[in-house]
Write an enzyme that holds these catalytic residues in place. Structure first.
Site, PDB file in Angstrom:
ATOM      1  N   HIS A 197       0.813  -1.220   0.000  1.00 54.87           N
ATOM      2  CA  HIS A 197       0.000   0.000   0.000  1.00 54.87           C
ATOM      3  C   HIS A 197       0.848   1.273   0.000  1.00 54.87           C
ATOM      4  CE1 HIS A 197       0.257   0.108   4.542  1.00 54.87           C
ATOM      5  NE2 HIS A 197       0.161   1.397   4.310  1.00 54.87           N
ATOM      6  N   SER A 212       4.295   2.380   8.154  1.00 56.77           N
ATOM      7  CA  SER A 212       3.928   1.364   7.173  1.00 56.77           C
ATOM      8  C   SER A 212       5.117   0.939   6.324  1.00 56.77           C
ATOM      9  CB  SER A 212       2.863   1.925   6.230  1.00 56.77           C
ATOM     10  OG  SER A 212       1.626   1.855   6.857  1.00 56.77           O
ATOM     11  N   GLY A 213       5.166  -0.351   6.032  1.00 57.80           N
ATOM     12  CA  GLY A 213       6.244  -0.882   5.206  1.00 57.80           C
ATOM     13  C   GLY A 213       7.479  -1.232   6.007  1.00 57.80           C
ATOM     14  N   GLY A 266       2.778   6.197   8.828  1.00 58.26           N
ATOM     15  CA  GLY A 266       4.151   6.575   8.483  1.00 58.26           C
ATOM     16  C   GLY A 266       5.155   5.475   8.803  1.00 58.26           C
ATOM     17  N   ASP A 316      -0.173  -7.574   1.707  1.00 65.71           N
ATOM     18  CA  ASP A 316       0.358  -6.206   1.762  1.00 65.71           C
ATOM     19  C   ASP A 316       1.879  -6.190   1.928  1.00 65.71           C
ATOM     20  OD1 ASP A 316       0.426  -3.477   1.761  1.00 65.71           O
ATOM     21  OD2 ASP A 316      -0.396  -3.227   3.784  1.00 65.71           O
TER      22      ASP A 316
HETATM   23  C1  4AZ Z   1      -1.063   3.407   8.741  1.00 65.34           C
HETATM   24  O1  4AZ Z   1      -2.069   4.021   8.477  1.00 65.34           O
HETATM   25  C2  4AZ Z   1      -1.038   2.566   9.950  1.00 65.34           C
HETATM   26  N1  4AZ Z   1      -1.338   0.691  14.535  1.00 65.34           N
HETATM   27  C3  4AZ Z   1       0.085   1.814  10.230  1.00 65.34           C
HETATM   28  C4  4AZ Z   1       0.105   1.019  11.349  1.00 65.34           C
HETATM   29  C5  4AZ Z   1      -0.963   0.973  12.186  1.00 65.34           C
HETATM   30  C6  4AZ Z   1      -2.087   1.734  11.936  1.00 65.34           C
HETATM   31  C7  4AZ Z   1      -2.117   2.533  10.817  1.00 65.34           C
HETATM   32  C8  4AZ Z   1      -0.897   0.079  13.376  1.00 65.34           C
HETATM   33  O2  4AZ Z   1      -0.084   3.481   8.022  1.00 65.34           O
END
Ligand code: 4AZ
Length: 308
Positions: free
Chosen positions: A76, A227-228, A225, A125
């Site tokens: 994503h 993420s990944g 932020g 993902d």
């Molecule tokens: C996000 O939106 C996101 N609490 C990443 C991790 C988590 C929630 C949202 C985990 O990138």
């Protein structure tokens, strides 16, 4: 033995030793004590962490170095996988807004998303990102190990997630933006599913290619932020192996809503098919050790021969 044969034999042994010295995964040279709770990371403690930036948006995601030309992240994070030119990947970085002496910048040549990916809550993902220039290994740039398909990450195993994501829901990292780390234990798939079922407003299925980590009571988690970025666990022999990729959650650090991560053991064939040069931890380890052992016995045999 003729001198020429001796020369070739020594060359062969030395080549074998060098080949077995390929960068070992999951072994930072800079090691600090780590304690429970979100905190600043020590520079070099997580040398596989990368910062993924997009042209005008700046920091968008984290990722991890798995070989000199491949980075692992979340699908994503790459909504336009064919538009590779807008992404920049920084390795060896500690501060999001400071000067990073040991960093290197890389462009992207290819983005490979598993077939069937649509959105984080439907699974798959993960993404493999090929760099257009290889990283150079240093104390600050090293690969993480990927797990072979049979690797177990049992419930309760203490793991760490790292990133430059938000401090809280909607609150970005302040100041120079030091890389953050937090210890989050693995949560079993059934407990994770149960926790998410306590929320009647939001139905989330925890699929088999997802792994949860965090706390039922909340308080410590990954966030927007992050993420990944990597969820990594130290195995019995002290080597760090990546269990998951930060994928989603309902908010950040809320009770009964632990972080949900892409489960890497579900993607072994995707990794093997896309980046065959990346060895999966378990197999890779024995192979490397085996080759080193062969090289050492090779040199020993030569010494005996030469001394006769
Ligand atoms: C996000 O939106 C996101 N609490 C990443 C991790 C988590 C929630 C949202 C985990 O990138």
């Amino acid at each position: 033995m003729s001198p020429r044969f001796q020369f070739y034999a020594v060359c062969w042994c030395v080549t074998g030793m060098l080949a077995s010295n390929a960068q070992q995964c999951g072994r930072p040279t800079i090691v600090e004590n780590r304690i429970v709770g979100g905190e600043d990371a020590t520079q070099g403690a997580w040398p596989w962490q990368v910062d993924i930036q997009k042209g005008t948006s700046g920091h968008v995601c984290g990722g991890s170095i798995i070989s000199e030309s491949w980075v692992l992240s979340a699908a994503h994070c790459f909504p336009n996988p064919y538009d590779v030119s807008s992404y920049i990947i920084y390795a060896g970085r500690q501060w999001l807004h400071g000067y990073n002496l040991y960093e290197s910048l890389h462009f992207v040549s290819r983005v490979v998303i598993p077939p069937g990916y649509s959105d984080p809550e439907s699974g798959s993902d993960v993404v493999l990102v090929q760099l257009s220039s290889p990283v150079y290994w240093s104390d600050y740039i090293r690969p993480i190990c990927l797990p072979a398909s049979g690797t177990l990450f049992p419930a309760g195993l203490p793991c760490y997630v790292t990133g430059w994501g938000n401090m809280r829901n909607g609150v970005p990292l302040q100041g120079v933006g030091t890389l953050q780390q937090v210890m989050v234990p693995i949560i079993s798939q059934s407990s994770c599913q149960e926790m998410y079922l306590t929320d009647p407003t939001k139905q989330v299925d925890i699929l088999y290619d997802m792994i949860c980590a965090g706390y039922q009571e909340g308080g410590k988690d990954s966030c927007q932020g992050d993420s990944g970025g990597p969820l990594v666990c130290q195995m019995a022999n002290e080597t760090w192996v990546q269990a998951g990729v930060v994928s989603f959650g309902e908010g950040c650090a809320a009770s009964n809503h632990p972080g949900v991560y892409g489960r890497l053991t579900s993607f072994s064939s995707f990794f093997r098919d896309t980046a065959p040069e990346v060895r999966l931890y378990g197999r890779a380890h024995r192979e490397g050790g085996g080759r080193a052992a062969v090289s050492v016995s090779c040199l020993a045999a030569l010494l005996v021969l030469l001394h006769r």
